[in-house]
Design an enzyme around this catalytic site. Sequence first.
Site, PDB file in Angstrom:
ATOM      1  N   ASP A  54      56.710  41.132  53.697  1.00 36.47           N
ATOM      2  CA  ASP A  54      57.668  41.235  53.906  1.00 36.47           C
ATOM      3  C   ASP A  54      57.456  40.613  55.139  1.00 36.47           C
ATOM      4  O   ASP A  54      58.825  40.753  55.990  1.00 36.47           O
ATOM      5  CB  ASP A  54      57.706  43.145  54.632  1.00 36.47           C
ATOM      6  CG  ASP A  54      56.669  43.155  54.906  1.00 36.47           C
ATOM      7  OD1 ASP A  54      55.420  41.947  55.692  1.00 36.47           O
ATOM      8  OD2 ASP A  54      56.851  44.116  55.848  1.00 36.47           O
TER       9      ASP A  54
ATOM     10  N   HIS B 210      53.474  41.188  56.458  1.00 35.08           N
ATOM     11  CA  HIS B 210      52.172  41.793  55.856  1.00 35.08           C
ATOM     12  C   HIS B 210      51.822  40.867  54.505  1.00 35.08           C
ATOM     13  O   HIS B 210      53.012  40.400  53.650  1.00 35.08           O
ATOM     14  CB  HIS B 210      52.279  43.239  55.936  1.00 35.08           C
ATOM     15  CG  HIS B 210      52.553  43.483  57.428  1.00 35.08           C
ATOM     16  ND1 HIS B 210      54.312  43.864  57.328  1.00 35.08           N
ATOM     17  CD2 HIS B 210      52.031  43.322  58.312  1.00 35.08           C
ATOM     18  CE1 HIS B 210      54.352  44.673  58.479  1.00 35.08           C
ATOM     19  NE2 HIS B 210      52.985  43.572  59.099  1.00 35.08           N
TER      20      HIS B 210
ATOM     21  N   SER C 160      49.037  46.251  61.775  1.00 28.70           N
ATOM     22  CA  SER C 160      49.435  46.159  60.897  1.00 28.70           C
ATOM     23  C   SER C 160      48.558  46.062  59.437  1.00 28.70           C
ATOM     24  O   SER C 160      49.121  46.697  58.793  1.00 28.70           O
ATOM     25  CB  SER C 160      50.962  46.309  60.700  1.00 28.70           C
ATOM     26  OG  SER C 160      50.206  44.660  60.894  1.00 28.70           O
TER      27      SER C 160
END
Length: 408
Positions: free
Chosen positions: A370, A373, A38
């Site tokens: 969040d 990240h 990610s």
Amino acid sequence: MNITKMKLFYVILFFISSLQISNSIDFNYPSAFNFGDSNSDTGDLVAGLGIRLDLPNGQNSFKTSSQRFCDGRLVIDFLMDEMDLPFLNPYLDSLGLPNFKKGCNFAAAGSTILPANPTSVSPFSFDLQISQFIRFKSRAIELLSKTGRKYEKYLPPIDYYSKGLYMIDIGQNDIAGAFYSKTLDQVLASIPSILETFEAGLKRLYEEGGRNIWIHNTGPLGCLAQNIAKFGTDSTKLDEFGCVSSHNQAAKLFNLQLHAMSNKFQAQYPDANVTYVDIFSIKSNLIANYSRFGKHFTKPLIDLNHLENVGYNKILNVLGFEKPLMACCGVGGAPLNYDSRITCGQTKVLDGISVTAKACNDSSEYINWDGIHYTEAANEFVSSQILTGKYSDPPFSDQMPFFLTLKF
């Protein structure tokens, strides 16, 4: 920006001629191929699994969901911009007429170095991403050879594979995920086998013509709100910055062995150009000194230690980040604003009450987006520090001055 910050900001502009400006490398890669999780996923997992990733993800730079787990741009987006390359399109996203002429992104959120298992977030492990690249390359060459100029605008010419940059940022999910079922000693003992798989992947890329390889190490995993909420309820397990000590210890050992493996690979393949980038140090420095770094000191490659030495430390503190560990988008409020039962942008019934994980008012004041990240502001800072060359082995050779530009 309030009046006080505005005044102090213009004081910086007035004295800017006294600053020491770092040099930057003249990147000259015609293309880039990215592999990872990610940290650099520009839409692969969303396209591959057919899931939704709605606002507030992407709200800052894209004004709509960008399929990135962030409020805006990722580190890779900033790096592509500096290299005069377009943002990389995800391999699995076939909509919107994606252009792969200057590269492709195979990174998918939740991916691991080790092969995926039935409980994995992503099925697209490092080995599978490399297999996707090999098919991409083979199919692209086939199309170009059979159809002449029809696909020249959309696919890389053959020499772009040997001249291009291969970027890799993966491993955090292998380490962080292992703590859910293993002790610290067991996690540490598993690192050599993880890196054996990683090295095998590197060799496959080399065999396919990859010669310019960037390897990002993993960041301070113990400083992510997700891990603090799960493993940091006992304050004795936290370090001086509020991060989970065991996770950061594992990340450090992983990085130490990854660095050694990178050097060994370079020695085995002297015609390759392997660059190891110390993301852990950049992010750790950011978290430890968050008030010194902020949205107005990211793009310029300024020697921030010099700023402090010449007496501007108070100004830096005013302009810096305000929340080092707390998530911008989440629920629960301080100190972490994170609940594992709900993700950013979702609305769910928790404990009999309907709640929505909303974004904070100003994400540029936060390092964490969040709980897992980083924010766009933090990503821009990280990319600016990468580009100084001070955190890479070997260091970037200073080939041209970096012309100072300030973003408002």
